[in-house]
Scaffold this motif. Structure first.
Motif, mmCIF file in Angstrom:
data_model
loop_
_atom_site.group_PDB
_atom_site.id
_atom_site.type_symbol
_atom_site.label_atom_id
_atom_site.label_comp_id
_atom_site.label_asym_id
_atom_site.label_seq_id
_atom_site.Cartn_x
_atom_site.Cartn_y
_atom_site.Cartn_z
ATOM 1 N N PRO A 1 34.401 -30.019 27.162
ATOM 2 C CA PRO A 1 34.046 -28.735 27.775
ATOM 3 C C PRO A 1 34.276 -28.747 29.262
ATOM 4 O O PRO A 1 34.046 -29.744 29.930
ATOM 5 N N GLN A 2 34.770 -27.637 29.797
ATOM 6 C CA GLN A 2 35.000 -27.504 31.226
ATOM 7 C C GLN A 2 34.292 -26.256 31.720
ATOM 8 O O GLN A 2 34.182 -25.269 30.998
ATOM 9 N N PRO A 3 33.791 -26.250 32.966
ATOM 10 C CA PRO A 3 33.101 -25.071 33.481
ATOM 11 C C PRO A 3 34.031 -23.879 33.551
ATOM 12 O O PRO A 3 35.186 -24.005 33.920
ATOM 13 N N VAL A 4 33.540 -22.715 33.160
ATOM 14 C CA VAL A 4 34.300 -21.479 33.269
ATOM 15 C C VAL A 4 33.793 -20.736 34.494
ATOM 16 O O VAL A 4 32.597 -20.498 34.621
ATOM 17 N N PRO A 5 34.698 -20.402 35.435
ATOM 18 C CA PRO A 5 34.244 -19.716 36.643
ATOM 19 C C PRO A 5 33.383 -18.510 36.303
ATOM 20 O O PRO A 5 33.730 -17.707 35.460
ATOM 21 N N GLY A 6 32.258 -18.380 36.982
ATOM 22 C CA GLY A 6 31.365 -17.274 36.750
ATOM 23 C C GLY A 6 30.255 -17.592 35.769
ATOM 24 O O GLY A 6 29.299 -16.827 35.649
ATOM 25 N N THR A 7 30.356 -18.717 35.021
ATOM 26 C CA THR A 7 29.313 -19.068 34.062
ATOM 27 C C THR A 7 28.318 -20.051 34.650
ATOM 28 O O THR A 7 27.257 -20.263 34.085
ATOM 29 N N VAL A 8 28.683 -20.696 35.766
ATOM 30 C CA VAL A 8 27.755 -21.581 36.453
ATOM 31 C C VAL A 8 26.885 -20.746 37.380
ATOM 32 O O VAL A 8 27.368 -19.859 38.079
ATOM 33 N N TYR B 1 44.942 -31.321 39.207
ATOM 34 C CA TYR B 1 45.678 -32.583 39.347
ATOM 35 C C TYR B 1 46.787 -32.421 40.383
ATOM 36 O O TYR B 1 46.956 -33.239 41.299
ATOM 37 N N VAL B 2 47.546 -31.326 40.251
ATOM 38 C CA VAL B 2 48.695 -31.082 41.130
ATOM 39 C C VAL B 2 48.249 -30.836 42.571
ATOM 40 O O VAL B 2 48.824 -31.380 43.519
ATOM 41 N N ARG B 3 47.213 -30.008 42.740
ATOM 42 C CA ARG B 3 46.744 -29.719 44.095
ATOM 43 C C ARG B 3 46.267 -30.975 44.805
ATOM 44 O O ARG B 3 46.505 -31.159 45.993
ATOM 45 N N GLY C 1 42.331 -24.719 46.651
ATOM 46 C CA GLY C 1 41.534 -25.602 45.820
ATOM 47 C C GLY C 1 40.602 -24.852 44.907
ATOM 48 O O GLY C 1 39.969 -25.443 44.050
ATOM 49 N N ASP C 2 40.473 -23.504 45.038
ATOM 50 C CA ASP C 2 39.584 -22.704 44.210
ATOM 51 C C ASP C 2 40.445 -21.925 43.240
ATOM 52 O O ASP C 2 40.890 -20.831 43.524
ATOM 53 N N ASP C 3 40.670 -22.462 42.051
ATOM 54 C CA ASP C 3 41.547 -21.773 41.140
ATOM 55 C C ASP C 3 40.759 -20.907 40.186
ATOM 56 O O ASP C 3 39.557 -20.834 40.211
ATOM 57 N N GLY C 4 41.497 -20.216 39.311
ATOM 58 C CA GLY C 4 40.885 -19.296 38.372
ATOM 59 C C GLY C 4 40.227 -20.014 37.222
ATOM 60 O O GLY C 4 40.084 -21.230 37.228
ATOM 61 N N PRO C 5 39.835 -19.268 36.179
ATOM 62 C CA PRO C 5 39.101 -19.875 35.077
ATOM 63 C C PRO C 5 39.932 -20.877 34.319
ATOM 64 O O PRO C 5 41.158 -20.761 34.245
ATOM 65 N N LEU D 1 45.625 -25.515 31.764
ATOM 66 C CA LEU D 1 46.305 -25.147 33.010
ATOM 67 C C LEU D 1 45.402 -25.417 34.207
ATOM 68 O O LEU D 1 45.860 -25.865 35.260
ATOM 69 N N ASP D 2 44.109 -25.166 34.032
ATOM 70 C CA ASP D 2 43.160 -25.411 35.116
ATOM 71 C C ASP D 2 43.164 -26.873 35.542
ATOM 72 O O ASP D 2 43.220 -27.203 36.730
#
Length: 316
Positions: free
Chosen positions: A174-181, A66-68, A110-114, A60-61
């Motif tokens: 793998p994709q970054p998970v918000p809060g793990t970077v 892509y959509v935004r 442009g700042d979406d969730g995890p 979904l992320d």
């Protein structure tokens, strides 16, 4: 020459129906290259290309990035993704009753969730009642998609998708998970989790000019939980036309040490976008934006200089 995308049959299964609609959205947006789209979406070109490949359901992320980047409606596409996820797993298409809303005003454009766990396609063998049901749902999705508006503007100021919990899928890139970077200079505010701070605020803004006419504003965004700031550009509707192709450079600068800054550049598409972050609790920082093209450049537009949520001095 770019390799042609593989043909899709939207009536074959929900995955191809979903991918076909992503491609149609890209066509409606002028069919930018995946490299150009990647710069707008803050995603890799390969993950965006794979999202429209029809072989597996993107997360979904990734779908919303892509959509935004193409100015699509995030709420509609969240619902489409959930329908596709339900069809490919044989589960319910809708979210559980306590699922959080798809859009929250606490997150900037442009700042979406995890990132979400995507749903993979099952192995297709001989037809079954479950397969027949999935194909029927695919046909309904295609018909429904055709009646929905495609473009509703760029990133919406102060909005972004929140976290959901869709079905799990086979392992993918793998994709970054918000809060793990790590919250560090130059990090993406979304991936660092800073953009999800409910107290994110715009500290200051300034006009971006071209030929002495306002084409947008540069904003300095601040997340108290991270103690970090980043720049954001918001275009003005019906502003003076910007010559294309053009580039937009977003920078956040340390006002006490000009050598310390965070930059982000992308192809200008007339939509809102955000830059990378700079820690800012102990030093004064400002945000700036500049547009440029062949033989021309706009003046640099700067916000005032802020330390945390306290203004230190204006920037001429």
């Amino acid at each position: 020459m770019a390799r042609a995308e593989r043909p899709l049959d939207p009536t074959a299964d929900p995955l191809q129906a979903f991918a076909a609609e992503l491609r149609r959205l890209r066509d409606a947006g002028g069919r930018p290259t995946y490299e150009a789209l990647a710069r707008r979406a803050h995603r890799s070109a390969s993950s965006l290309s794979e999202a429209a490949g029809g072989r597996k359901l993107p997360t979904l992320d990734t779908t919303l990035a892509y959509v935004r980047a193409l100015g699509g409606d995030e709420a509609q596409w969240t619902e489409r993704w959930r329908m596709a996820a339900g069809a490919t797993t044989g589960g319910a298409a809708g979210p559980p009753a306590d699922d959080p809303p798809a859009v929250t005003a606490a997150v900037p454009p442009g700042d979406d969730g995890p990132p979400e766990a995507g749903a993979g396609a099952g192995v297709r063998e001989r037809p079954s009642r479950r397969t027949t049901g999935a194909l029927a749902l695919a046909a309904v999705m295609v018909a429904g998609f055709a009646t929905l508006p495609w473009l509703t503007g760029g990133f919406r100021p102060g909005a972004g998708p929140a976290a959901t919990a869709p079905p799990a899928s086979p392992a993918g890139p793998p994709q970054p998970v918000p809060g793990t970077v790590e919250v560090r200079d130059g990090a993406d505010p979304k991936d660092a989790g800073c953009a999800a701070d409910a107290e994110v605020t715009t500290l200051d803004s300034a006009a971006v000019l071209l030929d002495e006419r306002v084409i947008g504003t540069v904003e300095l965004r601040y997340a108290p939980s991270c103690g970090a700031s980043w720049p954001r550009f918001v275009p003005v509707p019906a502003a003076v036309e910007v010559p294309r192709p053009a580039r937009i450079q977003l920078t956040v600068v340390d006002g006490d040490d000009a050598g310390r800054q965070a930059d982000f550049a992308m192809d200008y598409a007339g939509i809102s976008t955000f830059g990378n972050l700079l820690t800012s609790t102990r030093t004064c920082v400002w945000g700036q934006v500049r547009l440029s093209g062949q033989g021309w450049a706009s003046p640099v537009a700067r916000t005032g200089c802020w330390r945390g949520a306290t203004q230190v001095r204006p920037i001429p």
